[in-house]
Design a protein around this motif. Structure first.
Motif, short mmCIF file in Angstrom:
data_model
loop_
_atom_site.label_atom_id
_atom_site.label_comp_id
_atom_site.label_asym_id
_atom_site.label_seq_id
_atom_site.Cartn_x
_atom_site.Cartn_y
_atom_site.Cartn_z
N ARG A 39 0.83 -1.19 -0.10
CA ARG A 39 -0.01 -0.10 -0.02
C ARG A 39 0.87 1.25 -0.04
N LEU A 40 2.00 1.27 0.68
CA LEU A 40 3.05 2.42 0.88
C LEU A 40 3.63 2.60 -0.59
N LEU A 41 4.02 1.45 -1.29
CA LEU A 41 4.51 1.60 -2.58
C LEU A 41 3.44 2.20 -3.65
N LEU A 42 2.08 1.72 -3.22
CA LEU A 42 1.14 2.31 -4.48
C LEU A 42 1.02 3.86 -4.22
N GLU A 43 0.93 4.33 -2.93
CA GLU A 43 1.02 5.75 -2.90
C GLU A 43 2.26 6.40 -3.37
N LEU A 44 3.30 5.94 -3.21
CA LEU A 44 4.59 6.37 -3.61
C LEU A 44 4.64 6.57 -5.19
N SER A 45 3.94 5.50 -5.70
CA SER A 45 4.16 5.57 -7.45
C SER A 45 3.30 6.55 -7.77
N LYS A 46 2.40 7.25 -7.04
CA LYS A 46 1.60 8.34 -7.59
C LYS A 46 2.44 9.61 -7.62
N ARG A 47 3.61 9.43 -7.12
CA ARG A 47 4.43 10.79 -6.91
C ARG A 47 5.59 10.56 -8.07
N ASP A 48 6.19 11.80 -8.51
CA ASP A 48 7.04 11.84 -9.65
C ASP A 48 8.49 12.31 -8.90
N ASP A 49 8.62 12.34 -7.54
CA ASP A 49 9.88 12.78 -6.96
C ASP A 49 10.70 11.46 -6.74
#
Length: 279
Positions: free
Chosen positions: A189-199
């Motif tokens: 779930r954490l990786l999924l949320e981080l994948s929405k960022r481009d930084d």
């Protein structure tokens, strides 16, 4: 005033108005005759070293036969008074900023008004217990007291104290190990949320998760440390100075390969958004 030159308890200082002579000697603390404090006395009408040595001999004799009375220009050195001198002596060290933060946030509010000679082992141990009760990690408290100990070592080097009160504190075994790991579902779930960022947050998290690297080592890592051909990362730990070679998990390799074109031509894996030539 230029730094003084001291010899056998007599100091010579050069000022814009001429030479100033000082003497230093030890006297009993008023509330405890078994403990002493160092006194630095400025001699207003002293013309040369011989006169200064005569006054020093007189003061020591007065202390010996209990007829000594404090001079009006004596000022006991407190922890707060000495802290700037201590930090100045450590300004070349990497730990200088950490020492300053520990003093400003925790140590000076607790010990600042105390004279250097008045700080006891009990004071330091009580500080340790109070900080832990307040929720501070044991290793954090130990590091704060190590800062205080370094301050007393410097004060002792300058003949301002006779002993280091922190040396008598029993820290015991300190275990700061994290007992809890992310579950597989939490990681996904954490990786999924981080994948929405481009930084940089996603590649940084994957690097930390797969290697156990310290955050400071990770953000200062260069691309030269990443060996895609052999599937390892070569870097030197800043804290221990040891070289380590953690294997590159396939998920980490894929993430770094995806991230490399994004960060451009910078030599750093996680370059500064302000300066591409710095981490």
């Amino acid at each position: 005033m230029k730094p003084g030159v001291w010899l056998n308890g007599v100091g010579r200082y050069e000022t814009s108005r001429g030479v100033v002579w000082k003497i230093r000697y030890r006297t009993p603390l008023e509330h405890n005759s078994r403990r002493t404090m160092q006194v630095v006395e400025t001699l207003v009408h002293c013309a040369n070293r011989k006169q200064a040595e005569s006054v020093l001999a007189l003061r020591r004799a007065q202390v010996f036969d209990s007829t000594y009375r404090p001079r009006s220009n004596e000022k006991p050195v407190t922890v707060a008074d000495f802290a700037p001198l201590f930090l100045d002596a450590k300004k070349e060290l990497a730990s200088h900023g950490k020492y300053k933060s520990q003093l400003d946030r925790h140590l000076l509010p607790r010990f600042g008004r105390k004279q250097l000679q008045e700080v006891t082992v009990l004071d330091c141990d009580t500080y340790r217990r109070d900080r832990i009760v307040a929720g501070a990690m044991p290793a954090t408290v130990r590091n704060e007291l190590r800062c205080l100990q370094s301050l007393f070592v410097e004060a002792r080097r300058r003949n301002l104290v006779e002993r280091d009160p922190v040396a008598g504190v029993a820290f015991g075994r300190i275990d700061n190990a994290r007992k809890r790991l992310l579950s597989g579902d939490e990681r996904d779930r954490l990786l999924l949320e981080l994948s929405k960022r481009d930084d940089f947050l996603r590649p940084l998290f994957v690097l930390l998760y797969c290697t156990g690297m310290r955050l400071g080592d990770a953000i200062r890592m260069e691309w030269a440390a990443v060996d895609f051909d052999h599937g390892i990362i070569r870097f030197q730990q800043r804290k221990t100075g040891k070289w380590v070679f953690p294997p590159m998990h396939h998920a980490l390799k894929s993430e770094l390969e995806r991230w490399r074109p994004i960060c451009g031509s910078s030599a750093w894996v996680f370059p500064s958004p302000v300066r591409r030539d710095a981490p």
